[in-house]
Design a protein around this motif. Structure first.
Motif, short mmCIF file in Angstrom:
data_model
loop_
_atom_site.label_atom_id
_atom_site.label_comp_id
_atom_site.label_asym_id
_atom_site.label_seq_id
_atom_site.Cartn_x
_atom_site.Cartn_y
_atom_site.Cartn_z
N PHE A 52 11.46 19.77 -37.36
CA PHE A 52 10.98 19.82 -38.74
C PHE A 52 11.36 18.50 -39.39
O PHE A 52 12.48 18.00 -39.20
N ALA A 53 10.46 17.95 -40.19
CA ALA A 53 10.74 16.67 -40.85
C ALA A 53 10.16 16.65 -42.25
O ALA A 53 9.10 17.21 -42.52
N ILE A 54 10.89 15.99 -43.15
CA ILE A 54 10.40 15.68 -44.49
C ILE A 54 9.85 14.26 -44.46
O ILE A 54 10.54 13.33 -44.01
N SER A 55 8.63 14.07 -44.92
CA SER A 55 8.05 12.73 -44.88
C SER A 55 8.77 11.82 -45.87
O SER A 55 9.32 12.27 -46.88
N SER A 56 8.74 10.52 -45.58
CA SER A 56 9.38 9.55 -46.47
C SER A 56 8.72 9.55 -47.85
O SER A 56 9.38 9.34 -48.86
N GLN A 57 7.39 9.82 -47.89
CA GLN A 57 6.69 9.88 -49.18
C GLN A 57 7.24 10.99 -50.05
O GLN A 57 7.51 10.79 -51.24
N VAL A 58 7.40 12.18 -49.47
CA VAL A 58 7.93 13.31 -50.25
C VAL A 58 9.38 13.05 -50.64
O VAL A 58 9.79 13.34 -51.78
N ALA A 59 10.16 12.50 -49.74
CA ALA A 59 11.56 12.20 -50.05
C ALA A 59 11.68 11.22 -51.21
O ALA A 59 12.57 11.34 -52.06
N GLN A 60 10.78 10.25 -51.26
CA GLN A 60 10.80 9.27 -52.35
C GLN A 60 10.32 9.88 -53.66
O GLN A 60 10.83 9.56 -54.74
N LEU A 61 9.33 10.79 -53.58
CA LEU A 61 8.85 11.46 -54.78
C LEU A 61 9.89 12.41 -55.35
O LEU A 61 9.99 12.57 -56.57
N LEU A 62 10.66 13.04 -54.46
CA LEU A 62 11.64 14.05 -54.87
C LEU A 62 13.02 13.66 -54.34
O LEU A 62 13.58 14.32 -53.47
N PRO A 63 13.60 12.58 -54.86
CA PRO A 63 14.85 12.07 -54.29
C PRO A 63 16.04 13.00 -54.49
O PRO A 63 17.04 12.88 -53.77
#
Length: 257
Positions: free
Chosen positions: A4-15
């Motif tokens: 399972f992975a969180i994309s870097s885009q989502v991580a940046q949107l929701l830090p």
């Protein structure tokens, strides 16, 4: 299903989001599981309902407000049109004053944890996910990412023989390959990968929206993880759940399943 992975885009949107991930294999339903989960859900609903009495509505609760404000700022998400699952559970609890209508023991269990802590929570049947068709030669993993132009969604409330529909790009979604499993983070779940009475291998996820940036797992994330792990052991006889807390600033945005 290997990861399972969180994309870097989502991580940046929701830090400030941290995702609790708990994998349970060989879930068991004993003769007393349903009754014990029901009792846990009812006691949790009762104690939480008492705490909610000081708020005029669900959206005025500070944690629910944080989810609403964070998603509006990150992706202009309308909480009125797309309320997150924790807000929907609190609205129902304030209105009815009791635990939600039973669905099945696993769902009732993680809903109770969601109500206790005021966070979103959901789950996917790992066997069903592994059986879903995938494009390309590599096995598709579970992802939390932004939807793309070729992604499809099969809603829970459509006829069994319905075809999946294309959804707009840019939605924060759980996905496997080009199959969207949830829309707008924790607003609506697909019928694909759904946890049911016969589910034996499951991944439970809970999205924690913290008040501040943190290089460590928050106390709220750790409390949610502890309750999920302990409940899987106590209610479902899961010997050793695999657990992780993922997020921007933590050690990783991915974990094995």
């Amino acid at each position: 299903m290997d990861s399972f992975a969180i994309s870097s885009q989502v991580a940046q949107l929701l830090p400030r989001m941290q995702v609790v991930v708990v994998v349970a294999r060989n879930v068991q339903l004993s003769a007393t599981t349903q009754e014990r989960v029901r009792a846990f859900g009812e006691s949790t609903a009762e104690s939480t309902h008492a705490k909610l009495s000081s708020f005029p509505n669900a959206q005025s609760h500070p944690l629910i407000a944080r989810y609403r404000d964070t998603l509006k700022k990150a992706v202009s998400l309308s909480a009125k049109k797309f309320p997150q699952s924790n807000e929907s559970l609190y609205k129902r609890l304030i209105k009815d004053g009791r635990a939600p209508r039973p669905i099945n023991p696993l769902v009732d269990f993680y809903n109770a944890v969601s109500i206790k802590h005021g966070v979103t929570a959901g789950a996917f049947d790992l066997t069903d996910l592994a059986a879903l068709p995938s494009s390309g030669s590599a096995p598709a993993s579970l992802e939390l990412r932004l939807s793309g132009s070729s992604d499809t969604f099969l809603a829970l409330d459509v006829a069994p023989d319905s075809d999946p529909v294309l959804i707009p790009p840019g939605e924060i979604s759980y996905a496997r390959g080009n199959i969207i499993l949830t829309r707008h983070l924790a607003w609506r779940q697909s019928s694909q990968g759904l946890v049911q009475e016969g589910t034996r291998d499951v991944v439970i996820v809970s999205e924690i929206f913290n008040e501040q940036d943190s290089p460590e797992a928050s106390e709220l994330a750790k409390a949610v993880k502890t309750d999920l792990v302990n409940g899987l052991r106590d209610f479902f006889d899961v010997a050793e759940p695999l657990k992780s807390i993922l997020g921007q600033g933590l050690d990783s945005l991915s974990t094995p399943l």
